[in-house]
Design a protein around this motif. Structure first.
Motif, PDB file in Angstrom:
ATOM      1  N   ARG A 304      36.762  49.555  39.497  1.00  0.00           N
ATOM      2  CA  ARG A 304      36.438  48.791  38.299  1.00  0.00           C
ATOM      3  C   ARG A 304      35.810  49.687  37.231  1.00  0.00           C
ATOM      4  O   ARG A 304      36.157  49.604  36.044  1.00  0.00           O
ATOM      5  CB  ARG A 304      35.496  47.638  38.640  1.00  0.00           C
ATOM      6  CG  ARG A 304      35.062  46.821  37.415  1.00  0.00           C
ATOM      7  CD  ARG A 304      34.121  45.696  37.766  1.00  0.00           C
ATOM      8  NE  ARG A 304      34.800  44.634  38.488  1.00  0.00           N
ATOM      9  CZ  ARG A 304      34.687  44.397  39.786  1.00  0.00           C
ATOM     10  NH1 ARG A 304      33.889  45.172  40.530  1.00  0.00           N
ATOM     11  NH2 ARG A 304      35.336  43.415  40.366  1.00  0.00           N
ATOM     12  N   PHE A 324      39.088  43.427  34.407  1.00  0.00           N
ATOM     13  CA  PHE A 324      39.433  43.786  35.777  1.00  0.00           C
ATOM     14  C   PHE A 324      39.352  42.555  36.670  1.00  0.00           C
ATOM     15  O   PHE A 324      38.822  41.505  36.273  1.00  0.00           O
ATOM     16  CB  PHE A 324      38.474  44.878  36.276  1.00  0.00           C
ATOM     17  CG  PHE A 324      39.030  45.693  37.400  1.00  0.00           C
ATOM     18  CD1 PHE A 324      40.053  46.607  37.175  1.00  0.00           C
ATOM     19  CD2 PHE A 324      38.544  45.546  38.684  1.00  0.00           C
ATOM     20  CE1 PHE A 324      40.569  47.357  38.211  1.00  0.00           C
ATOM     21  CE2 PHE A 324      39.054  46.300  39.730  1.00  0.00           C
ATOM     22  CZ  PHE A 324      40.073  47.211  39.495  1.00  0.00           C
ATOM     23  N   GLY A 325      39.876  42.686  37.903  1.00  0.00           N
ATOM     24  CA  GLY A 325      39.849  41.577  38.845  1.00  0.00           C
ATOM     25  C   GLY A 325      38.450  41.315  39.372  1.00  0.00           C
ATOM     26  O   GLY A 325      37.538  42.136  39.245  1.00  0.00           O
ATOM     27  N   GLU A 326      38.274  40.134  39.980  1.00  0.00           N
ATOM     28  CA  GLU A 326      36.989  39.782  40.557  1.00  0.00           C
ATOM     29  C   GLU A 326      37.205  38.920  41.797  1.00  0.00           C
ATOM     30  O   GLU A 326      38.204  38.207  41.921  1.00  0.00           O
ATOM     31  CB  GLU A 326      36.120  39.022  39.548  1.00  0.00           C
ATOM     32  CG  GLU A 326      36.686  37.692  39.097  1.00  0.00           C
ATOM     33  CD  GLU A 326      35.774  36.979  38.112  1.00  0.00           C
ATOM     34  OE1 GLU A 326      34.926  37.646  37.494  1.00  0.00           O
ATOM     35  OE2 GLU A 326      35.916  35.750  37.957  1.00  0.00           O
ATOM     36  N   PRO A 350      38.772  37.449  34.264  1.00  0.00           N
ATOM     37  CA  PRO A 350      40.096  36.804  34.254  1.00  0.00           C
ATOM     38  C   PRO A 350      39.994  35.295  34.392  1.00  0.00           C
ATOM     39  O   PRO A 350      39.073  34.763  35.010  1.00  0.00           O
ATOM     40  CB  PRO A 350      40.784  37.430  35.474  1.00  0.00           C
ATOM     41  CG  PRO A 350      39.666  37.758  36.414  1.00  0.00           C
ATOM     42  CD  PRO A 350      38.504  38.162  35.534  1.00  0.00           C
ATOM     43  N   TYR A 374      40.455  36.475  45.407  1.00  0.00           N
ATOM     44  CA  TYR A 374      40.409  37.622  44.501  1.00  0.00           C
ATOM     45  C   TYR A 374      41.402  37.329  43.370  1.00  0.00           C
ATOM     46  O   TYR A 374      42.601  37.135  43.606  1.00  0.00           O
ATOM     47  CB  TYR A 374      40.791  38.913  45.216  1.00  0.00           C
ATOM     48  CG  TYR A 374      40.547  40.130  44.353  1.00  0.00           C
ATOM     49  CD1 TYR A 374      39.308  40.761  44.326  1.00  0.00           C
ATOM     50  CD2 TYR A 374      41.552  40.640  43.529  1.00  0.00           C
ATOM     51  CE1 TYR A 374      39.067  41.862  43.514  1.00  0.00           C
ATOM     52  CE2 TYR A 374      41.323  41.736  42.712  1.00  0.00           C
ATOM     53  CZ  TYR A 374      40.077  42.344  42.708  1.00  0.00           C
ATOM     54  OH  TYR A 374      39.837  43.428  41.893  1.00  0.00           O
ATOM     55  N   THR A 376      43.007  38.402  39.643  1.00  0.00           N
ATOM     56  CA  THR A 376      43.220  39.547  38.763  1.00  0.00           C
ATOM     57  C   THR A 376      44.458  39.309  37.906  1.00  0.00           C
ATOM     58  O   THR A 376      45.071  38.235  37.949  1.00  0.00           O
ATOM     59  CB  THR A 376      43.375  40.848  39.578  1.00  0.00           C
ATOM     60  OG1 THR A 376      43.366  41.968  38.683  1.00  0.00           O
ATOM     61  CG2 THR A 376      44.656  40.854  40.399  1.00  0.00           C
ATOM     62  N   ASN A 377      44.839  40.309  37.111  1.00  0.00           N
ATOM     63  CA  ASN A 377      46.023  40.243  36.250  1.00  0.00           C
ATOM     64  C   ASN A 377      46.884  41.484  36.442  1.00  0.00           C
ATOM     65  O   ASN A 377      46.381  42.554  36.804  1.00  0.00           O
ATOM     66  CB  ASN A 377      45.624  40.151  34.772  1.00  0.00           C
ATOM     67  CG  ASN A 377      45.183  38.755  34.369  1.00  0.00           C
ATOM     68  OD1 ASN A 377      45.923  37.796  34.527  1.00  0.00           O
ATOM     69  ND2 ASN A 377      43.965  38.647  33.866  1.00  0.00           N
ATOM     70  N   LYS A 380      45.772  44.735  32.362  1.00  0.00           N
ATOM     71  CA  LYS A 380      44.311  44.598  32.263  1.00  0.00           C
ATOM     72  C   LYS A 380      43.788  44.510  30.827  1.00  0.00           C
ATOM     73  O   LYS A 380      42.593  44.281  30.632  1.00  0.00           O
ATOM     74  CB  LYS A 380      43.636  45.800  32.946  1.00  0.00           C
ATOM     75  CG  LYS A 380      44.141  46.093  34.355  1.00  0.00           C
ATOM     76  CD  LYS A 380      43.974  44.916  35.300  1.00  0.00           C
ATOM     77  CE  LYS A 380      44.390  45.287  36.713  1.00  0.00           C
ATOM     78  NZ  LYS A 380      44.429  44.130  37.626  1.00  0.00           N
ATOM     79  N   LEU A 408      46.788  47.663  39.785  1.00  0.00           N
ATOM     80  CA  LEU A 408      47.044  46.534  40.670  1.00  0.00           C
ATOM     81  C   LEU A 408      47.340  47.006  42.088  1.00  0.00           C
ATOM     82  O   LEU A 408      46.877  46.405  43.072  1.00  0.00           O
ATOM     83  CB  LEU A 408      48.217  45.705  40.125  1.00  0.00           C
ATOM     84  CG  LEU A 408      48.611  44.468  40.942  1.00  0.00           C
ATOM     85  CD1 LEU A 408      47.440  43.511  41.052  1.00  0.00           C
ATOM     86  CD2 LEU A 408      49.824  43.789  40.315  1.00  0.00           C
ATOM     87  N   GLU A 411      44.105  47.801  43.746  1.00  0.00           N
ATOM     88  CA  GLU A 411      43.372  46.581  44.077  1.00  0.00           C
ATOM     89  C   GLU A 411      43.895  45.978  45.380  1.00  0.00           C
ATOM     90  O   GLU A 411      43.114  45.580  46.270  1.00  0.00           O
ATOM     91  CB  GLU A 411      43.514  45.560  42.938  1.00  0.00           C
ATOM     92  CG  GLU A 411      42.680  45.853  41.702  1.00  0.00           C
ATOM     93  CD  GLU A 411      42.862  44.807  40.619  1.00  0.00           C
ATOM     94  OE1 GLU A 411      41.904  44.049  40.363  1.00  0.00           O
ATOM     95  OE2 GLU A 411      43.945  44.753  40.017  1.00  0.00           O
TER      96      GLU A 411
END
Length: 491
Positions: A304, A324-326, A350, A374, A376-377, A380, A408, A411
């Motif tokens: 991240r 960023f993803g979470e 996101p 989790y 995410t996209n 980003k 990605l 991740e």
């Protein structure tokens, strides 16, 4: 018997329109009208001419008659430009078109018709003259009287081919609203004093005015002149010689053209030994940039932090931040959307905007806790185009998706989910390189590497774009069913 009509002929559609209406309602054929400009009255009272100045009288109409003539809007727009042309035959041409439109309503669509071609040619010529005036007008400042305080005053002289002053004056009023100015031409004048835009059809005389900006124009033009790209024929087409005498930089042109070949040869000799312009400055600036230390990417948090500085594609230039993803690092279920929206770009998380609310509601109805997923996209950074004060979403292209796939993939490697959900075509392409229709894969389970399962559904933002309320409700129900089935499978 011929009917003669005298007009000022300086770009005013109203005077021609009023005359043409009366002739048309009187049923007078185009060949029976002699359109003339004022000042051509000599020889009026011959044996064959009947004169109707301003058409105050006519063979069949009285002053109290109501004159209504219906014409296509396209004709009025065409006529507004054609009457500005300097060709004396413009009035006869317009009347022929008007007379024929009574029977041929679609005449203007006949691109091969001689009259239509001629009218469009005049329209194009007037438009070109309009462009030249906006490009080649040069203002010179007129000093205020000693001891006077007020708005700055400017004057310009221009020589148009046609009667376009009134037509182009509003452009200058919008462009130079904060100063007083006068534009004088042999075909009329325009002025602005901060409150009122005035135009006149009276010819003006060119005054002898100069100011210090003339030397600035010469300096600017000499600095941007590129001898290697010189095209004299094109230059003469775009900036005819008649404009040169009114441009302060024009006296440099003959000398620049004459020396262009020698300059190009000199540039060729220096090319191998001299660096590009600003090379030394760029090198000095680069030397001052400290390289960021290499970070070992072995956790979601380190990934991240590294993504905050991502510049793999151009999207980072305009976005507010990396989104960023979470979610938990050991989540069994990973949701992959397409890209952040306006609100996500501002918050840095996101699925927090309108689409995120639909997503959260579907999770709740399916009995899923977002905190256990989790999210995410595929991309980003927010890709958008400004529209007024709003930022409108734009779909990322394949190159941008492929560049962002680097993040990605890592991740997925760190989270190790058992089930992945691709929401939307962009997410599907990022995960699989598939370009299939979503509808062909929706609802099916797809086996991925390392025993993972992929499910495909629509992105919640798609539901927001459906205009029909009934269809939107149906698609929303389908989306919630998709999330419910995925939740049961992941459990």
């Amino acid at each position: 018997m011929t009917a003669s009509c005298f007009l000022e002929g300086r770009g005013d559609l109203t005077e021609w329109r009023d005359a043409a209406r009366r002739f048309l309602m009187a049923g007078i054929e185009p060949a029976e009208i002699d359109w003339r400009l004022r000042g051509d009255e000599q020889g009026l009272f011959d044996a064959t001419a009947t004169v109707f100045p301003n058409l105050r009288s006519s063979p069949t109409l009285t002053e109290t008659d109501t004159i209504q003539v219906s014409v296509p809007l396209a004709f009025l727009r065409l006529a507004e430009a054609v009457v500005c042309h300097s060709n004396p035959g413009r009035f006869a041409l317009l009347y022929r078109l008007l007379f024929r439109l009574k029977q041929e309503r679609h005449l203007l669509d006949v691109k091969s018709d001689v009259d239509v071609v001629a009218a469009h040619g005049m329209h194009k010529s007037v438009g070109r003259d309009y462009h030249k005036m906006t490009a080649f007008v040069r203002f010179k400042e007129m000093p205020l009287p000693a001891g006077t305080v007020g708005r700055r005053r400017f004057f310009s002289w221009f020589e148009p081919d046609h009667f376009i002053v009134a037509r182009v004056a509003p452009f200058f009023q919008r462009r130079f609203n904060d100063m007083d100015w006068i534009i004088a031409t042999p075909r009329g004048s325009a002025s602005w004093d901060g409150e009122t835009l005035r135009t006149s059809t009276q010819p003006a005389q060119k005054p002898d005015i100069s100011d210090e900006t003339e030397e600035l124009w010469r300096t600017y033009y000499a600095s941007i002149f590129n001898p290697a790209r010189l095209k004299v024929k094109m230059m003469m087409t775009e900036m005819p010689k008649k404009y040169w005498r009114n441009l302060p930089e024009a006296d440099l042109i003959p000398g620049l053209i004459a020396g262009a070949e020698a300059q190009v040869m000199d540039m060729g000799r220096r090319q191998a030994s001299e660096p590009l312009p600003f090379h030394h400055r760029l090198q000095a600036a680069a030397a001052q940039v400290q390289a960021r230390p290499v970070v070992e990417i072995d956790t979601i948090e380190s990934l991240r932090q590294e993504a905050r500085h991502c510049s793999r594609c151009d999207l980072h230039c305009r976005a507010t931040q990396t989104v960023f993803g979470e979610g938990p690092v050991d989540a069994r279920l990973m949701i992959v959307g397409e890209q952040p929206g306006d609100q996500e770009d501002l918050e840095g998380r996101p699925f927090t905007g309108p689409a995120g609310r639909i997503f959260d509601e579907a999770l709740s109805l399916a009995g899923l806790d977002r905190r256990m997923l989790y999210v995410t996209n595929a991309v980003k950074h927010f890709k958008y185009e400004p529209r007024g004060k709003r930022r409108i979403h734009r779909r990322p292209n394949m190159g941008e998706v492929q560049q962002c796939r680097w993040w990605l993939t890592r991740e997925i490697h760190l989270v190790q989910p058992k089930v992945i959900v691709a929401m939307g075509a962009t997410a599907l392409f990022s995960l699989t390189d598939y370009k299939d229709r979503l509808e062909d894969l929706r609802g099916r389970s797809i086996v991925m590497e390392e025993g993972r399962t992929l499910f495909v559904t629509v992105h919640p933002s798609y539901l927001l774009r459906i205009p029909d309320e009934g269809r939107r409700a149906e698609e929303l129900a389908r989306f919630r069913d998709d999330i419910r089935r995925i939740g049961r499978f992941a459990a």
